[in-house]
Design an enzyme around this catalytic site. Structure first.
Site, mmCIF file in Angstrom:
data_model
loop_
_atom_site.group_PDB
_atom_site.id
_atom_site.type_symbol
_atom_site.label_atom_id
_atom_site.label_comp_id
_atom_site.label_asym_id
_atom_site.label_seq_id
_atom_site.Cartn_x
_atom_site.Cartn_y
_atom_site.Cartn_z
ATOM 1 N N ARG A 188 12.049 9.504 62.088
ATOM 2 C CA ARG A 188 12.590 10.734 61.516
ATOM 3 C C ARG A 188 11.902 11.025 60.191
ATOM 4 O O ARG A 188 11.543 12.133 59.883
ATOM 5 C CB ARG A 188 14.104 10.579 61.290
ATOM 6 C CG ARG A 188 14.912 10.592 62.564
ATOM 7 C CD ARG A 188 16.390 10.595 62.268
ATOM 8 N NE ARG A 188 17.157 10.450 63.512
ATOM 9 C CZ ARG A 188 18.319 11.058 63.705
ATOM 10 N NH1 ARG A 188 18.809 11.821 62.762
ATOM 11 N NH2 ARG A 188 18.990 10.904 64.832
ATOM 12 N N ARG A 245 18.345 13.561 51.992
ATOM 13 C CA ARG A 245 17.044 14.075 52.403
ATOM 14 C C ARG A 245 16.526 15.059 51.350
ATOM 15 O O ARG A 245 15.325 15.163 51.138
ATOM 16 C CB ARG A 245 17.132 14.745 53.776
ATOM 17 C CG ARG A 245 15.764 15.084 54.356
ATOM 18 C CD ARG A 245 15.840 15.410 55.815
ATOM 19 N NE ARG A 245 16.169 14.243 56.627
ATOM 20 C CZ ARG A 245 17.077 14.239 57.609
ATOM 21 N NH1 ARG A 245 17.739 15.348 57.889
ATOM 22 N NH2 ARG A 245 17.316 13.159 58.316
ATOM 23 N N SER A 250 17.332 18.460 61.328
ATOM 24 C CA SER A 250 17.141 17.924 62.681
ATOM 25 C C SER A 250 17.851 18.820 63.696
ATOM 26 O O SER A 250 18.713 19.624 63.354
ATOM 27 C CB SER A 250 17.702 16.511 62.753
ATOM 28 O OG SER A 250 19.072 16.513 62.384
ATOM 29 N N ASP A 300 16.956 14.276 68.624
ATOM 30 C CA ASP A 300 17.657 13.788 69.821
ATOM 31 C C ASP A 300 17.259 14.672 71.004
ATOM 32 O O ASP A 300 17.008 15.856 70.824
ATOM 33 C CB ASP A 300 19.183 13.924 69.688
ATOM 34 C CG ASP A 300 19.700 13.829 68.272
ATOM 35 O OD1 ASP A 300 19.365 14.708 67.438
ATOM 36 O OD2 ASP A 300 20.439 12.905 67.998
ATOM 37 N N GLY A 350 20.314 19.661 55.413
ATOM 38 C CA GLY A 350 21.757 19.453 55.459
ATOM 39 C C GLY A 350 22.159 18.226 54.656
ATOM 40 O O GLY A 350 23.157 18.216 53.937
ATOM 41 N N ARG A 373 29.956 17.212 44.093
ATOM 42 C CA ARG A 373 30.388 16.722 45.414
ATOM 43 C C ARG A 373 29.292 15.927 46.134
ATOM 44 O O ARG A 373 29.257 15.873 47.374
ATOM 45 C CB ARG A 373 30.838 17.877 46.298
ATOM 46 C CG ARG A 373 32.129 18.558 45.812
ATOM 47 C CD ARG A 373 32.424 19.809 46.611
ATOM 48 N NE ARG A 373 33.685 20.424 46.192
ATOM 49 C CZ ARG A 373 34.823 20.374 46.892
ATOM 50 N NH1 ARG A 373 34.846 19.737 48.047
ATOM 51 N NH2 ARG A 373 35.929 20.942 46.447
ATOM 52 N N ARG A 428 15.648 26.428 55.997
ATOM 53 C CA ARG A 428 16.370 25.237 56.467
ATOM 54 C C ARG A 428 15.362 24.251 57.037
ATOM 55 O O ARG A 428 14.485 24.632 57.824
ATOM 56 C CB ARG A 428 17.375 25.615 57.545
ATOM 57 C CG ARG A 428 17.889 24.431 58.351
ATOM 58 C CD ARG A 428 19.140 24.665 59.125
ATOM 59 N NE ARG A 428 19.296 23.677 60.191
ATOM 60 C CZ ARG A 428 19.550 22.386 59.979
ATOM 61 N NH1 ARG A 428 19.643 21.921 58.742
ATOM 62 N NH2 ARG A 428 19.656 21.548 60.992
HETATM 63 N N1 LIG Z 1 25.474 19.854 67.141
HETATM 64 C C1 LIG Z 1 24.322 19.119 67.022
HETATM 65 N N2 LIG Z 1 23.853 18.475 68.108
HETATM 66 C C2 LIG Z 1 22.725 17.766 67.997
HETATM 67 CL CL1 LIG Z 1 22.136 16.948 69.378
HETATM 68 C C3 LIG Z 1 22.051 17.673 66.774
HETATM 69 N N3 LIG Z 1 20.914 17.052 66.342
HETATM 70 C C4 LIG Z 1 20.776 17.324 65.052
HETATM 71 N N4 LIG Z 1 21.787 18.138 64.623
HETATM 72 C C5 LIG Z 1 21.904 18.569 63.219
HETATM 73 O O1 LIG Z 1 22.210 17.376 62.465
HETATM 74 C C6 LIG Z 1 23.545 17.420 61.979
HETATM 75 C C7 LIG Z 1 24.432 16.664 62.934
HETATM 76 O O2 LIG Z 1 23.986 15.315 63.043
HETATM 77 C C8 LIG Z 1 23.891 18.899 61.857
HETATM 78 O O3 LIG Z 1 23.629 19.313 60.528
HETATM 79 C C9 LIG Z 1 22.968 19.597 62.873
HETATM 80 O O4 LIG Z 1 22.356 20.752 62.312
HETATM 81 C C10 LIG Z 1 22.601 18.372 65.672
HETATM 82 N N5 LIG Z 1 23.728 19.096 65.797
#
Ligand SMILES: Nc1nc(Cl)c2ncn([C@@H]3O[C@H](CO)[C@@H](O)[C@H]3O)c2n1
Length: 234
Positions: free
Chosen positions: A217, A24, A90, A204, A20, A43, A87
């Site tokens: 990470r 990275r 995280s 997380d 994303g 962009r 993909r």
């Molecule tokens: N909703 C959501 N929630 C948690 Cl706890 C996340 N941890 C990593 N991501 C990812 O990382 C980005 C958001 O920080 C998004 O691209 C998502 O795919 C998360 N997206």
């Protein structure tokens, strides 16, 4: 070039990693690919092509969320004939079956996004990974002795949920992690007869509140990228 990617025809490899975060994408290109060259900065969403074990591989940032990922995956498939789209990113753990830094291999993706509701008005579509890529990724994770879990993820349109109880609902049905892109990537790949997979590192932990440091990470992202590359080249 396409509307959002400034590559010339042939500059993007059939195998594409999809982080994303564009920074990275640069880190992956500099760390894992030989002879990596940047083919787009449109962009700020960077894309690179290099070689891994002698095979051409590209890495293209997608941005956060399904609408953004949809733009890049549509153009990678329609304009650049991408065949494998993996993909790497995280996710947040929703179950104590996972620890931070574990790698999630997403066999399927549930979603709260309207994108598939609009496509399939009236019924629900199972966004699923390509089995062969998933199987290769499991083998690569075992080879790398990386802690991993195969499971269904929840591709949410929200990072800050207005109704967090909904995220908990999917946990009752076995969903293991939350992220924001996999469902759209899987659906587009299936629409065009291409191969897609999501390989995500737990950054997380929604249940325990634990988070990874920036340095952690980077290291654990290394395992994830190796698994994704090996899955494509197997
Ligand atoms: N909703 C959501 N929630 C948690 Cl706890 C996340 N941890 C990593 N991501 C990812 O990382 C980005 C958001 O920080 C998004 O691209 C998502 O795919 C998360 N997206």
């Amino acid at each position: 070039m396409s509307t959002h990617i400034a590559a010339q025809p042939g500059q993007i490899a059939p195998r594409v990693l999809l982080p994303g975060d564009p920074l990275r994408a640069r880190w992956i290109a500099e760390t894992f690919l030989d002879g990596a060259e940047c083919y787009t900065e449109v962009r700020g969403m960077l894309g690179y092509t290099g070689t891994y074990r002698g095979e051409r591989v590209s890495v293209q940032g997608t941005g956060m969320g399904q609408p953004s990922a949809s733009i890049y995956v549509n153009e990678l498939i329609r304009e650049y004939d991408a065949q494998q789209l993996v993909r790497v990113g995280s996710c947040g753990a929703l179950t104590e079956r996972l620890k931070v830094r574990d790698v999630v291999l997403a066999q399927a993706a549930a979603t709260d996004s309207s994108m598939n509701t609009l496509r399939f008005s009236g019924y629900h579509y199972p966004a699923t990974a390509h089995f062969g890529l998933l199987r290769n990724a499991v083998e690569a994770a075992e080879q790398a002795r990386a802690a991993h879990l195969v499971g269904t993820v929840f591709s949410s349109d929200s990072f800050y949920h207005s109704r967090p109880e909904l995220t908990q609902k999917v946990v009752e049905y076995g969903v293991v992690a939350v992220e924001m892109e996999a469902a759209e990537i899987y659906t587009l790949a299936a629409q065009h007869g291409r191969q897609a997979l999501g390989v995500m590192t737990v950054s997380d932990h929604i249940v325990t509140g634990e988070e990874t440091t920036a340095q952690e990470r980077e290291q654990t992202f290394g395992d994830m990228v190796t698994i994704a590359l090996e899955a494509m080249l197997a």
